[in-house]
Write an enzyme that holds these catalytic residues in place. Structure first.
Site, short mmCIF file in Angstrom:
data_model
loop_
_atom_site.label_atom_id
_atom_site.label_comp_id
_atom_site.label_asym_id
_atom_site.label_seq_id
_atom_site.Cartn_x
_atom_site.Cartn_y
_atom_site.Cartn_z
CB THR A 1 23.64 3.53 40.26
OG1 THR A 1 23.55 2.38 39.12
CG2 THR A 1 22.77 4.90 40.09
NE ARG B 1 17.73 4.82 33.50
CZ ARG B 1 17.44 3.55 34.15
NH1 ARG B 1 19.33 4.06 34.50
NH2 ARG B 1 17.54 3.42 34.60
CB VAL B 2 17.90 10.79 35.72
CG1 VAL B 2 17.89 9.94 37.18
CG2 VAL B 2 19.45 11.12 35.69
N GLY B 3 17.92 7.03 36.49
CA GLY B 3 17.68 5.93 36.74
C GLY B 3 16.14 6.15 38.35
CG ASP B 4 16.58 2.73 41.25
OD1 ASP B 4 16.64 2.89 40.63
OD2 ASP B 4 15.58 2.72 42.32
CB THR C 1 21.58 0.21 42.60
OG1 THR C 1 20.56 0.82 40.99
CG2 THR C 1 21.34 0.70 43.84
CB THR D 1 19.11 -3.47 43.20
OG1 THR D 1 20.05 -3.22 41.85
CG2 THR D 1 18.71 -5.10 43.75
N GLY D 2 17.72 -3.01 40.53
CA GLY D 2 16.94 -3.47 39.36
C GLY D 2 16.60 -2.75 38.03
CG LEU D 3 13.80 -1.31 34.77
CD1 LEU D 3 15.17 -1.31 33.86
CD2 LEU D 3 12.84 -2.16 33.78
N GLY D 4 15.14 0.38 37.12
CA GLY D 4 15.16 1.80 37.79
C GLY D 4 13.53 2.70 37.42
CB SER E 1 26.73 -1.78 38.20
OG SER E 1 26.94 -2.05 39.22
#
Length: 326
Positions: A202, A212-215, A184, A235-238, A82
């Site tokens: 990440t 897609r880009v997360g946090d 992450t 960390t987790g769902l961005g 990841s």
């Protein structure tokens, strides 16, 4: 790679007796005298990151070097699925990387949707130090990296490719963050001079939509540092972290006088309230470190753990408190 399902166990055995019986307790507010230098990093892969970062901190090196070179360890590890090299790809079979870094002076740099470059965290640092910008993305980020001496590499390892091909047989996009897909590594450090820094890197959620880009590369969401207060990472769902400017919120709660652990818990509760109709499989965890060297963490659900290293107790793993069982 360690089995991610082991993170939901109530006990964790760490080889070599490195898990000290004198770990800080997170069941109450931390009021002990802070220590420096110190470094904390998310998940089991934070253990190796801490080992590398501590090599800088113990010799009086900077927190910024510690977090950068610390997270480069999981970035380069093909067994970490990841983060960086070896990370699981998006729906189109492309490994795309995001990272950001920030110091105690609010200087920061970020890259997103970067392909073919093994160490996005180091590219992010160059964005911070060598450009007037904060974030570069996509092809522009790649061009910048190549122009600054980074080599293009194939990041999709054979095992990740096989896993992606198997996923394509059903194409069911139901990522379960925290059990099989951490997404992450975040690291925070306080050096001997009292300066804070943080890094986050990440390969994002497995089989995400292309683009897609997360946090993780977003300053204020995946990471935030204020040298007068403290630092936090997520960390987790961005998407859930972005919606609430999670890490910046944690730092602001510390500014109001909350301990790192308390600040993380308040931020978690706020995310739960914001997402009360979208709680299925939702996991978010925060880490925080204040300017005195006090630290804490908190997760929505059980299983979130992190590594801590300091001079007194060495490198060890700790389990974060949480609101819900899986």
């Amino acid at each position: 790679m360690q089995n991610r399902r082991s993170f939901i166990k109530k006990s964790l055995t760490v080889g070599g007796g490195l898990l000290s019986s004198t770990l800080f307790s997170f069941s109450s507010s931390i009021k002990k005298e802070g220590m420096k230098p110190i470094m904390i990093s998310t998940w089991n892969h934070g253990f190796g990151a801490n080992e590398a970062g501590w090599e800088y901190l113990k010799e009086g090196g900077s927190a910024l070097d510690a977090v950068e070179y610390g997270v480069r360890v999981p970035e380069a590890d093909p067994k970490e699925r990841s983060v960086g090299y070896g990370g699981l790809p998006d729906r189109e079979g492309k490994v795309t990387l995001d990272a950001c870094i920030m110091d105690h002076k609010h200087d920061c740099g970020s890259v997103a949707f970067l392909q073919g470059i093994k160490h996005p965290i180091s590219v992010a640092r160059l964005v911070m130090e060598n450009t007037p910008h904060v974030m570069l993305v996509g092809e522009g980020a790649k061009q910048f990296a190549l122009a600054n001496g980074f080599e293009e590499e194939e990041l999709l390892i054979e095992q990740s490719k096989k896993d992606w091909e198997k996923w394509m047989e059903t194409s069911k996009y139901k990522p379960v963050i925290n059990i099989e897909n951490h997404d992450t590594i975040g690291a925070l450090a306080l050096d001997a001079d009292g300066n804070l820094a943080g890094a986050c890197t990440t390969s994002g959620a497995a089989y995400k939509m292309h683009g897609r880009v997360g946090d993780s590369p977003i300053i204020g969401a995946g990471l935030f540092v204020d040298g007068e207060v403290g630092a936090a990472c997520a960390t987790g769902l961005g998407e859930a972290v972005i919606r609430t400017a999670g890490s910046a919120m944690v730092v602001e709660y510390m500014r109001m006088g909350k301990s790192p652990r308390e600040a993380c818990e308040i931020a978690v509760k706020r995310i739960m309230n914001t997402h009360k109709n979208r709680m299925e499989n939702l996991q978010v965890g925060f880490l925080a470190l204040n300017k005195d060297g006090e630290y804490g963490g908190y997760g929505i659900r059980s299983g979130f753990n992190f590594a801590v290293v300091d001079k007194k107790n060495g490198n060890r793993m700790e389990d974060a408190p949480y609101k819900m069982e899986w």
